[in-house]
Write an enzyme that holds these catalytic residues in place. Structure first.
Site, PDB file in Angstrom:
ATOM      1  N   THR A   4      10.108   1.732  -4.363  1.00 59.12           N
ATOM      2  CA  THR A   4       9.139   0.661  -4.577  1.00 59.12           C
ATOM      3  C   THR A   4       9.838  -0.633  -4.950  1.00 59.12           C
ATOM      4  OG1 THR A   4       6.993   0.178  -5.534  1.00 59.12           O
ATOM      5  CG2 THR A   4       8.699   0.867  -7.062  1.00 59.12           C
ATOM      6  N   LYS A  36       0.294  -0.019  -6.735  1.00 57.34           N
ATOM      7  CA  LYS A  36       1.202   0.142  -7.870  1.00 57.34           C
ATOM      8  C   LYS A  36       1.074  -0.997  -8.878  1.00 57.34           C
ATOM      9  CE  LYS A  36       4.354   2.158  -4.575  1.00 57.34           C
ATOM     10  NZ  LYS A  36       5.611   1.951  -3.876  1.00 57.34           N
ATOM     11  N   GLY A  48       2.688  -3.405 -13.285  1.00 59.96           N
ATOM     12  CA  GLY A  48       3.151  -2.716 -12.089  1.00 59.96           C
ATOM     13  C   GLY A  48       4.195  -1.690 -12.481  1.00 59.96           C
ATOM     14  N   SER A 127      13.626  -0.008  -6.250  1.00 58.58           N
ATOM     15  CA  SER A 127      14.775   0.023  -5.343  1.00 58.58           C
ATOM     16  C   SER A 127      15.004  -1.310  -4.641  1.00 58.58           C
ATOM     17  CB  SER A 127      14.602   1.135  -4.309  1.00 58.58           C
ATOM     18  OG  SER A 127      13.414   0.941  -3.581  1.00 58.58           O
ATOM     19  N   ALA A 158      11.160  -6.316   1.552  1.00 61.88           N
ATOM     20  CA  ALA A 158      10.696  -5.331   2.535  1.00 61.88           C
ATOM     21  C   ALA A 158      11.542  -5.355   3.803  1.00 61.88           C
ATOM     22  CB  ALA A 158       9.227  -5.577   2.879  1.00 61.88           C
ATOM     23  N   CYS A 161      15.098  -3.526   2.103  1.00 64.22           N
ATOM     24  CA  CYS A 161      15.074  -2.215   1.447  1.00 64.22           C
ATOM     25  C   CYS A 161      14.223  -1.217   2.233  1.00 64.22           C
ATOM     26  CB  CYS A 161      14.524  -2.365   0.026  1.00 64.22           C
ATOM     27  SG  CYS A 161      14.392  -0.797  -0.870  1.00 64.22           S
ATOM     28  N   THR A 164      10.824  -0.021   0.662  1.00 64.85           N
ATOM     29  CA  THR A 164       9.844  -1.067   0.376  1.00 64.85           C
ATOM     30  C   THR A 164       9.174  -1.472   1.677  1.00 64.85           C
ATOM     31  OG1 THR A 164      11.228  -1.897  -1.432  1.00 64.85           O
ATOM     32  CG2 THR A 164       9.549  -3.390  -0.583  1.00 64.85           C
TER      33      THR A 164
END
Length: 175
Positions: A4, A36, A48, A127, A158, A161, A164
């Site tokens: 996440t 989240k 979060g 992450s 995003a 990673c 993500t």
């Protein structure tokens, strides 16, 4: 913490926390639209989480109880939560991190007893957290508002990673 990215930015009288929606088990994506980021304390606090979902829900429930015990005192509630988190045999095994904020303060919470207020009002976990943090710091001097910075920074994370995704949920509070 894997799987996440959660980012908090405080700028221009507003605090925003955003997170992606990907849930991974090992190398497999099992859900792409998890929520989240949520509101706590009747909407006065946003938070979060990164880490194991059940652990995070347990921590959110405990934080809600501390916020009821110490209304309007986010820092005190978080300190009391992290004390329990470190000393309670059951809670000590929980694997999660949290970012929480109210109109006055934003904090990073960890199971090792950390209750940290970030410099310059920007913090990230998960992450993809370092990617989002770097992007948010780079954008913080721009004319973008806090929400635009969060959305752009999470999109950058995003793209980098694998844990993500770009399915972003954002919550905000005015100061």
């Amino acid at each position: 913490m894997h799987a996440t990215t959660i980012l908090m930015v405080r700028k221009g009288g507003r605090v925003v926390i955003g997170g992606d929606g990907q849930v991974s088990l090992g190398q497999t994506i099992v859900k792409g639209n998890a929520r989240k980021v949520r509101r706590l304390a009747k909407g006065a606090v946003i938070g979060g989480f990164a880490g194991a979902t059940a652990d995070a829900f347990t921590l959110f429930e405990r934080l809600e109880a501390k916020l009821e015990q110490y209304p309007g005192q986010l820092t005190r509630a978080c300190v009391e939560l992290t004390k329990d988190w470190r000393t309670d045999r059951y809670l000590r095994r929980l694997e999660a991190m949290m970012l929480v904020a109210d109109r006055e303060v934003g904090l990073l919470l960890s199971g090792s007893g950390d209750v940290l207020e970030p410099e310059a009002g920007i913090a990230a976990i998960g992450s993809g957290g370092n990617y989002a943090l770097a992007a948010a710091r780079a954008l913080s001097d721009s004319s973008h508002d806090a929400e635009a910075i969060v959305r752009r920074s999470l999109a950058i994370a995003a793209d980098i990673c694998v844990y993500t995704n770009a399915n972003i949920v954002v919550e905000s509070l005015e100061e």
